[in-house]
Design a protein around this motif. Structure first.
Motif, PDB file in Angstrom:
ATOM      1  N   ALA A  92      29.089  -9.136  22.848  1.00  0.00           N
ATOM      2  CA  ALA A  92      27.831  -8.626  23.396  1.00  0.00           C
ATOM      3  C   ALA A  92      27.081  -7.796  22.360  1.00  0.00           C
ATOM      4  CB  ALA A  92      28.101  -7.800  24.653  1.00  0.00           C
ATOM      5  N   ARG A  93      27.812  -6.984  21.614  1.00  0.00           N
ATOM      6  CA  ARG A  93      27.165  -6.179  20.566  1.00  0.00           C
ATOM      7  C   ARG A  93      26.627  -7.077  19.456  1.00  0.00           C
ATOM      8  NH1 ARG A  93      26.420  -0.688  19.239  1.00  0.00           N
ATOM      9  NH2 ARG A  93      24.840  -0.788  17.603  1.00  0.00           N
ATOM     10  N   THR A  94      27.328  -8.162  19.163  1.00  0.00           N
ATOM     11  CA  THR A  94      26.850  -9.113  18.162  1.00  0.00           C
ATOM     12  C   THR A  94      25.509  -9.702  18.583  1.00  0.00           C
ATOM     13  OG1 THR A  94      29.111  -9.682  17.493  1.00  0.00           O
ATOM     14  CG2 THR A  94      27.385 -11.276  16.971  1.00  0.00           C
ATOM     15  N   ALA A  95      25.397 -10.083  19.852  1.00  0.00           N
ATOM     16  CA  ALA A  95      24.138 -10.629  20.353  1.00  0.00           C
ATOM     17  C   ALA A  95      23.029  -9.583  20.309  1.00  0.00           C
ATOM     18  CB  ALA A  95      24.331 -11.154  21.773  1.00  0.00           C
ATOM     19  N   TRP A  96      23.359  -8.353  20.676  1.00  0.00           N
ATOM     20  CA  TRP A  96      22.372  -7.274  20.636  1.00  0.00           C
ATOM     21  C   TRP A  96      21.877  -7.037  19.206  1.00  0.00           C
ATOM     22  CZ3 TRP A  96      19.476  -4.196  23.723  1.00  0.00           C
ATOM     23  CH2 TRP A  96      18.930  -3.058  23.158  1.00  0.00           C
ATOM     24  N   ALA A 100      13.680  -7.545  17.176  1.00  0.00           N
ATOM     25  CA  ALA A 100      13.207  -7.200  18.523  1.00  0.00           C
ATOM     26  C   ALA A 100      13.244  -5.687  18.715  1.00  0.00           C
ATOM     27  CB  ALA A 100      14.078  -7.883  19.572  1.00  0.00           C
ATOM     28  N   LYS A 101      12.262  -5.134  19.398  1.00  0.00           N
ATOM     29  CA  LYS A 101      12.231  -3.704  19.686  1.00  0.00           C
ATOM     30  C   LYS A 101      13.216  -3.391  20.808  1.00  0.00           C
ATOM     31  CE  LYS A 101       7.352  -3.163  18.428  1.00  0.00           C
ATOM     32  NZ  LYS A 101       5.997  -2.759  18.908  1.00  0.00           N
ATOM     33  N   VAL A 102      13.977  -2.313  20.632  1.00  0.00           N
ATOM     34  CA  VAL A 102      14.966  -1.951  21.652  1.00  0.00           C
ATOM     35  C   VAL A 102      14.284  -1.612  22.965  1.00  0.00           C
ATOM     36  CG1 VAL A 102      16.681  -1.189  19.984  1.00  0.00           C
ATOM     37  CG2 VAL A 102      15.016   0.442  20.863  1.00  0.00           C
ATOM     38  N   GLU A 103      13.057  -1.056  22.882  1.00  0.00           N
ATOM     39  CA  GLU A 103      12.336  -0.711  24.104  1.00  0.00           C
ATOM     40  C   GLU A 103      11.770  -1.930  24.807  1.00  0.00           C
ATOM     41  OE1 GLU A 103       9.466   0.047  20.621  1.00  0.00           O
ATOM     42  OE2 GLU A 103      11.596   0.393  21.094  1.00  0.00           O
ATOM     43  N   ASP A 104      11.874  -3.093  24.174  1.00  0.00           N
ATOM     44  CA  ASP A 104      11.437  -4.337  24.808  1.00  0.00           C
ATOM     45  C   ASP A 104      12.615  -5.227  25.179  1.00  0.00           C
ATOM     46  OD1 ASP A 104       8.748  -3.776  24.718  1.00  0.00           O
ATOM     47  OD2 ASP A 104       8.428  -4.718  22.776  1.00  0.00           O
ATOM     48  N   THR A 105      13.809  -4.673  25.145  1.00  0.00           N
ATOM     49  CA  THR A 105      15.011  -5.477  25.380  1.00  0.00           C
ATOM     50  C   THR A 105      15.790  -4.918  26.571  1.00  0.00           C
ATOM     51  OG1 THR A 105      15.129  -5.882  22.998  1.00  0.00           O
ATOM     52  CG2 THR A 105      17.047  -6.474  24.313  1.00  0.00           C
ATOM     53  N   ILE A 106      16.145  -5.802  27.489  1.00  0.00           N
ATOM     54  CA  ILE A 106      16.868  -5.429  28.704  1.00  0.00           C
ATOM     55  C   ILE A 106      18.201  -6.163  28.731  1.00  0.00           C
ATOM     56  CG2 ILE A 106      16.812  -5.439  31.239  1.00  0.00           C
ATOM     57  CD1 ILE A 106      13.739  -5.561  30.986  1.00  0.00           C
ATOM     58  N   ILE A 107      19.258  -5.454  29.071  1.00  0.00           N
ATOM     59  CA  ILE A 107      20.593  -6.045  29.188  1.00  0.00           C
ATOM     60  C   ILE A 107      20.818  -6.418  30.645  1.00  0.00           C
ATOM     61  CG2 ILE A 107      23.059  -5.681  28.838  1.00  0.00           C
ATOM     62  CD1 ILE A 107      22.274  -3.465  26.810  1.00  0.00           C
ATOM     63  N   VAL A 108      21.111  -7.683  30.902  1.00  0.00           N
ATOM     64  CA  VAL A 108      21.336  -8.163  32.266  1.00  0.00           C
ATOM     65  C   VAL A 108      22.744  -8.746  32.355  1.00  0.00           C
ATOM     66  CG1 VAL A 108      20.590  -9.730  34.089  1.00  0.00           C
ATOM     67  CG2 VAL A 108      18.891  -8.679  32.578  1.00  0.00           C
ATOM     68  N   GLY A 109      23.538  -8.227  33.269  1.00  0.00           N
ATOM     69  CA  GLY A 109      24.886  -8.738  33.476  1.00  0.00           C
ATOM     70  C   GLY A 109      25.075  -9.213  34.894  1.00  0.00           C
ATOM     71  N   HIS A 110      25.850 -10.281  35.054  1.00  0.00           N
ATOM     72  CA  HIS A 110      26.160 -10.800  36.393  1.00  0.00           C
ATOM     73  C   HIS A 110      27.673 -10.867  36.558  1.00  0.00           C
ATOM     74  CE1 HIS A 110      27.060 -14.350  39.106  1.00  0.00           C
ATOM     75  NE2 HIS A 110      26.519 -13.455  39.914  1.00  0.00           N
ATOM     76  N   SER A 111      28.186 -10.305  37.650  1.00  0.00           N
ATOM     77  CA  SER A 111      29.606 -10.372  37.970  1.00  0.00           C
ATOM     78  C   SER A 111      30.443  -9.805  36.817  1.00  0.00           C
ATOM     79  CB  SER A 111      29.994 -11.815  38.303  1.00  0.00           C
ATOM     80  OG  SER A 111      31.267 -11.879  38.888  1.00  0.00           O
ATOM     81  N   LEU A 112      31.290 -10.605  36.193  1.00  0.00           N
ATOM     82  CA  LEU A 112      32.048 -10.116  35.043  1.00  0.00           C
ATOM     83  C   LEU A 112      31.116  -9.581  33.969  1.00  0.00           C
ATOM     84  CD1 LEU A 112      34.721  -9.843  33.416  1.00  0.00           C
ATOM     85  CD2 LEU A 112      34.309 -12.160  32.582  1.00  0.00           C
ATOM     86  N   GLY A 113      29.952 -10.192  33.822  1.00  0.00           N
ATOM     87  CA  GLY A 113      28.989  -9.746  32.824  1.00  0.00           C
ATOM     88  C   GLY A 113      28.493  -8.333  33.042  1.00  0.00           C
ATOM     89  N   THR A 114      28.580  -7.804  34.292  1.00  0.00           N
ATOM     90  CA  THR A 114      28.169  -6.417  34.524  1.00  0.00           C
ATOM     91  C   THR A 114      29.107  -5.442  33.822  1.00  0.00           C
ATOM     92  OG1 THR A 114      29.451  -6.216  36.590  1.00  0.00           O
ATOM     93  CG2 THR A 114      27.183  -7.043  36.757  1.00  0.00           C
ATOM     94  N   ALA A 115      30.394  -5.777  33.788  1.00  0.00           N
ATOM     95  CA  ALA A 115      31.351  -4.922  33.087  1.00  0.00           C
ATOM     96  C   ALA A 115      31.086  -4.942  31.586  1.00  0.00           C
ATOM     97  CB  ALA A 115      32.778  -5.374  33.376  1.00  0.00           C
ATOM     98  N   ILE A 116      30.748  -6.116  31.055  1.00  0.00           N
ATOM     99  CA  ILE A 116      30.448  -6.232  29.627  1.00  0.00           C
ATOM    100  C   ILE A 116      29.131  -5.527  29.319  1.00  0.00           C
ATOM    101  CG2 ILE A 116      30.073  -7.874  27.745  1.00  0.00           C
ATOM    102  CD1 ILE A 116      31.782  -9.868  29.371  1.00  0.00           C
ATOM    103  N   ALA A 117      28.153  -5.652  30.228  1.00  0.00           N
ATOM    104  CA  ALA A 117      26.892  -4.925  30.060  1.00  0.00           C
ATOM    105  C   ALA A 117      27.130  -3.418  30.090  1.00  0.00           C
ATOM    106  CB  ALA A 117      25.913  -5.333  31.161  1.00  0.00           C
ATOM    107  N   GLY A 118      28.052  -2.969  30.941  1.00  0.00           N
ATOM    108  CA  GLY A 118      28.384  -1.551  30.989  1.00  0.00           C
ATOM    109  C   GLY A 118      28.993  -1.063  29.698  1.00  0.00           C
ATOM    110  N   LEU A 119      29.878  -1.858  29.114  1.00  0.00           N
ATOM    111  CA  LEU A 119      30.478  -1.491  27.828  1.00  0.00           C
ATOM    112  C   LEU A 119      29.413  -1.379  26.739  1.00  0.00           C
ATOM    113  CD1 LEU A 119      33.652  -3.785  27.907  1.00  0.00           C
ATOM    114  CD2 LEU A 119      33.641  -1.286  27.974  1.00  0.00           C
ATOM    115  N   LEU A 120      28.506  -2.365  26.689  1.00  0.00           N
ATOM    116  CA  LEU A 120      27.446  -2.341  25.678  1.00  0.00           C
ATOM    117  C   LEU A 120      26.483  -1.189  25.935  1.00  0.00           C
ATOM    118  CD1 LEU A 120      25.952  -3.584  23.284  1.00  0.00           C
ATOM    119  CD2 LEU A 120      24.841  -5.162  24.883  1.00  0.00           C
ATOM    120  N   GLY A 121      26.105  -0.984  27.196  1.00  0.00           N
ATOM    121  CA  GLY A 121      25.188   0.102  27.512  1.00  0.00           C
ATOM    122  C   GLY A 121      25.763   1.467  27.180  1.00  0.00           C
ATOM    123  N   ALA A 122      27.056   1.665  27.441  1.00  0.00           N
ATOM    124  CA  ALA A 122      27.696   2.939  27.124  1.00  0.00           C
ATOM    125  C   ALA A 122      27.759   3.148  25.611  1.00  0.00           C
ATOM    126  CB  ALA A 122      29.098   2.978  27.721  1.00  0.00           C
TER     127      ALA A 122
END
Length: 453
Positions: free
Chosen positions: A207-211, A220-242
């Motif tokens: 996930a960090r590699t993609a970011w 890409a501007k960070v203020e124009d980028t949104i992380i979207v996670g679904h199901s298992l992806g929410t946990a991965i989004a949480g790791l990246l967001g933290a």
């Protein structure tokens, strides 16, 4: 009739002792049949129980969880399958010709990852000839133009399948047109055409590699980028967001669709096609504790909440048969909790700061004091959380964190561009586990992050 004939008739029609005992013989035979039948049923059920327990224990071994794709990842189960050309031609999966670019990303440990970049509808409509074959350099130029023109979603999918299965391609099509956003859809290691086997640190690295590819390599501007996670992806989004929160990166937002708090808390509730796999064992003494200790890949979004600083949108359907919606409630409350003001009454009763008293276990507070603290917090949360009931659709709860200004659009933080951090929970009446496909959910997400008016 003579007396002798009557005597002979009575003699030959008299019920003998042998005839008299025939009925009990039949009853004894029937009882024996029932016993044999019950014995067979018992042995069959016992065999099923042994097979079930053995399968559960086997799937909880670290080797099986990683190599075979347990319910945590299920990366071996590609329910749709891939075409003979793999993922190089997204058009094979129903996406518009020339709208999606197949990519190869390289993680820091050398793992090669498959991904798709889907153009926003406004950018796609500017192409003079979508059917024209483009060179890799032309694709990169087009991606850069798309990133400078439209906001972008980093889409982190759930377990099972790949980035190409129909429910996910349907979301790409809807979001790129409905919200006018680009999408980078990633297959983690072990999924689709990506190399390796999934692990918690591994998929977090992916996930960090993609970011980094979006924001560092492509600009890409960070203020124009949104992380979207679904199901298992929410946990991965949480790791990246933290991780980004610790680094002080102001992400435009994080969206968690059908999230769960942690794998260990979910184990006794998780269901496949509505069937709770481990619930039968949850009632046995000490078994839940033993099962949770055996989890080799424990995603724990609840423990990441304190480090997530971006605005957060959570959506969960009440009829989700896979993950109970109560997990969304717990995450929302955990995100709001740090902003709740201390209660004078509670501090006076516990002689401890409220934040400490709520986060300590019962070893530090007696049960009555602890439940009183939770009740006071819940009452205060009701005062600061805005609730809006939408008939025939669902319920929205929203909290605005005061004094935590974040940027939603380009430019410096000033004037009308400054916004409080928002934490929103949307619970829909229907939508199932694929709640992201619900148009009302997409619209609410778009309005929260300033993608649509």
């Amino acid at each position: 009739t003579s007396t002798g004939e009557k005597f002979l008739y009575m003699k030959h029609t008299r019920i003998t002792p042998e005839r008299h005992t025939a009925k009990p013989v039949v009853q004894k035979s029937t009882f024996r049949t029932y016993v044999i039948l019950l014995r067979r049923v018992f042995l069959g059920l016992s065999a099923l129980i042994v097979i079930y327990c053995s399968l559960v224990l086997f799937m909880l071994t670290p080797w099986a969880q990683t190599q075979l794709g347990s319910v945590v990842y299920a990366h071996r189960f590609d329910i749709a399958g891939s075409t003979s050309t793999g993922f190089r031609h997204p058009e094979d999966y129903g996406l518009a010709p020339g709208k999606t670019i197949d990519l190869r990303l390289r993680a820091p440990d050398g793992t090669s990852l498959g991904a798709w970049f889907i153009l926003s509808e406004p950018v796609y409509r500017t192409l003079q000839d979508p059917f024209e074959q483009r060179s890799p350099d032309d694709d990169i130029l087009l991606i850069r133009r798309a990133l400078s023109t439209s906001p972008t979603l980093l889409f982190l999918h759930g377990n099972t399948g790949t980035r190409a299965i129909p429910p996910r391609t349907a979301i790409y099509t809807s979001l790129t047109s409905r919200l006018s956003v680009n999408i980078l859809a990633l297959d983690y290691r072990g999924y689709g055409d990506s190399e390796g086997e999934p692990t918690v640190p591994g998929v977090a690295m992916d996930a960090r590699t993609a970011w980094d590819w979006l924001t560092v390599e492509m600009g890409a501007k960070v203020e124009d980028t949104i992380i979207v996670g679904h199901s298992l992806g929410t946990a991965i989004a949480g790791l990246l967001g933290a991780q980004l929160g610790k680094e002080g990166v102001n992400v435009r937002g994080i969206a968690l669709l059908a999230p769960f708090t942690s794998v260990r808390l979910l184990m006794a509730q998780y269901a496949v096609m509505g069937i709770p796999l481990l619930k039968p064992l949850a009632k046995l003494p000490l078994v839940p504790q033993l099962l949770t200790l055996a989890v080799a890949h424990n995603f724990d979004t609840l423990s990441q909440v304190a480090d997530i600083t971006a605005p957060v949108f959570i959506a969960h359907a009440l009829d989700d048969a896979d993950i109970p919606y109560e997990h969304a409630d717990v995450l929302f409350n955990a995100l709001v909790e740090p902003y709740l003001a201390p209660s004078i009454e509670l501090e006076a009763s516990t002689h401890l700061p409220v934040s400490e008293s709520l986060n300590n276990s019962i070893h530090h507070l007696d049960w009555d004091t602890l439940t009183a603290a939770q009740a006071l917090k819940a009452a205060h949360r009701e005062k600061v959380v805005i609730r809006k009931d939408m008939p025939h659709f669902g319920l929205i709860q929203e909290f605005k964190a005061p004094g935590d200004k974040l940027q939603l659009k380009g430019g410096d933080l000033d004037g009308d561009q400054a916004h409080d951090r928002r934490i929103v929970l949307l619970k829909t009446n229907y939508g199932g586990h694929d709640v992201g496909r619900v148009e009302g959910v997409q619209d609410t997400l778009g309005r929260m992050f300033g993608l649509i008016p």
